[in-house]
Design an enzyme around this catalytic site. Structure first.
Site, PDB file in Angstrom:
ATOM      1  N   GLU A   1      28.102  40.321  38.400  1.00  0.00           N
ATOM      2  CA  GLU A   1      28.784  41.415  39.086  1.00  0.00           C
ATOM      3  C   GLU A   1      29.640  42.223  38.101  1.00  0.00           C
ATOM      4  OE1 GLU A   1      28.826  43.665  41.136  1.00  0.00           O
ATOM      5  OE2 GLU A   1      29.174  42.627  43.037  1.00  0.00           O
TER       6      GLU A   1
ATOM      7  N   HIS B   1      23.572  37.056  46.578  1.00  0.00           N
ATOM      8  CA  HIS B   1      24.145  35.771  46.973  1.00  0.00           C
ATOM      9  C   HIS B   1      24.534  35.774  48.446  1.00  0.00           C
ATOM     10  CE1 HIS B   1      28.262  37.315  47.293  1.00  0.00           C
ATOM     11  NE2 HIS B   1      28.011  37.996  46.184  1.00  0.00           N
TER      12      HIS B   1
END
Length: 248
Positions: free
Chosen positions: A136, A23
């Site tokens: 994550e 990201h």
């Protein structure tokens, strides 16, 4: 001429091309560079992209468009956190909506996640699928806790959330941080699952920890030079191309 022991051949139909993307810059990245303890701040809950992060998205979008990669991708898989979904739709989506264009359902609603951006169209782009397995490390850090799927569906109407079982984030715990080993194992299971899908070219938008831990596990089976290359840390909004092969 002697045969090279290190070479191998695989039929093309037994290979998949995957495009791994971390990201773009999130608000937690900025605060974390100042003070690592800020990752535990409730103010960073489900961190969104910064304005600089959106600039990174625009640059990567221009690259994948110019090189023709955007037209090759059959599926975009994204971690179901705000910053990854913003990155995914910004890079691989159908572009900003303009007056008179029917883009329903939208990939991203106007201004979603403090973005200050125009709505993003779902026209002329691959399908988008949210998958928990590529998120994550979970636990402790509020920036890694996702919002409800109900909320996300209003912000990203054209993303498919059907594989996510729970509306609220039941994986995140305030006092227990997922181990590196658990993330790596989860990542390898994710790629095993990806192998079972029919798409040959897939983009995956994920996170530093997930990518770093998973690729390091795969690197252990490779030559040291390849291991070193796989083990390099991803920069924000960096894209790397890999070939996925089932050696079994």
């Amino acid at each position: 001429m002697e045969a090279g022991a290190g070479t191998a051949l695989y039929p093309l139909h037994r290979c998949k091309t995957i495009y791994l993307v971390r990201h773009a810059q999130g608000i937690h990245n900025v605060e974390g560079e100042k003070d690592q303890t800020s990752f535990m701040s409730p103010a960073l809950l489900d961190a969104h992209l910064t304005s600089f992060g959106w600039n990174q998205v625009d640059c990567l979008r221009e690259h994948v468009t110019k090189c023709g990669l955007a037209k090759k991708i059959e599926l975009v898989i994204t971690s179901p956190l705000l910053r990854t979904m913003q990155t995914a739709v910004g890079v691989f989506g159908g572009g900003n909506c303009t007056d008179g264009v029917n883009a329903s359902p939208l990939l991203m609603a106007e201004g979603a996640g403090h973005s200050g951006r125009q709505a993003i169209s779902s026209l002329n782009c691959p399908p988008f699928l949210a998958v928990e397995a590529c998120r994550e490390h979970v636990g402790v850090n509020p920036c890694d806790k996702r919002s409800s799927i109900t909320k996300y569906r209003t912000l990203f109407p054209a993303i498919d959330f059907s594989l996510i079982e729970n509306d609220e984030d039941v994986l995140w715990e305030p006092d227990v941080r997922e181990s590196d080993e658990s993330v790596a194992a989860r990542g390898m299971k994710f790629f095993d699952w990806l192998w079972t899908r029919e798409e040959k070219e897939t983009a995956i938008v994920s996170h530093w920890g997930f990518l770093y831990r998973t690729l390091n596990m795969y690197g252990k089976e490779c030559h040291p030079t390849v291991d070193e290359e796989l083990g390099k840390e991803f920069a924000n909004c960096e894209l790397r191309s890999m070939v996925l092969v089932d050696r079994r």
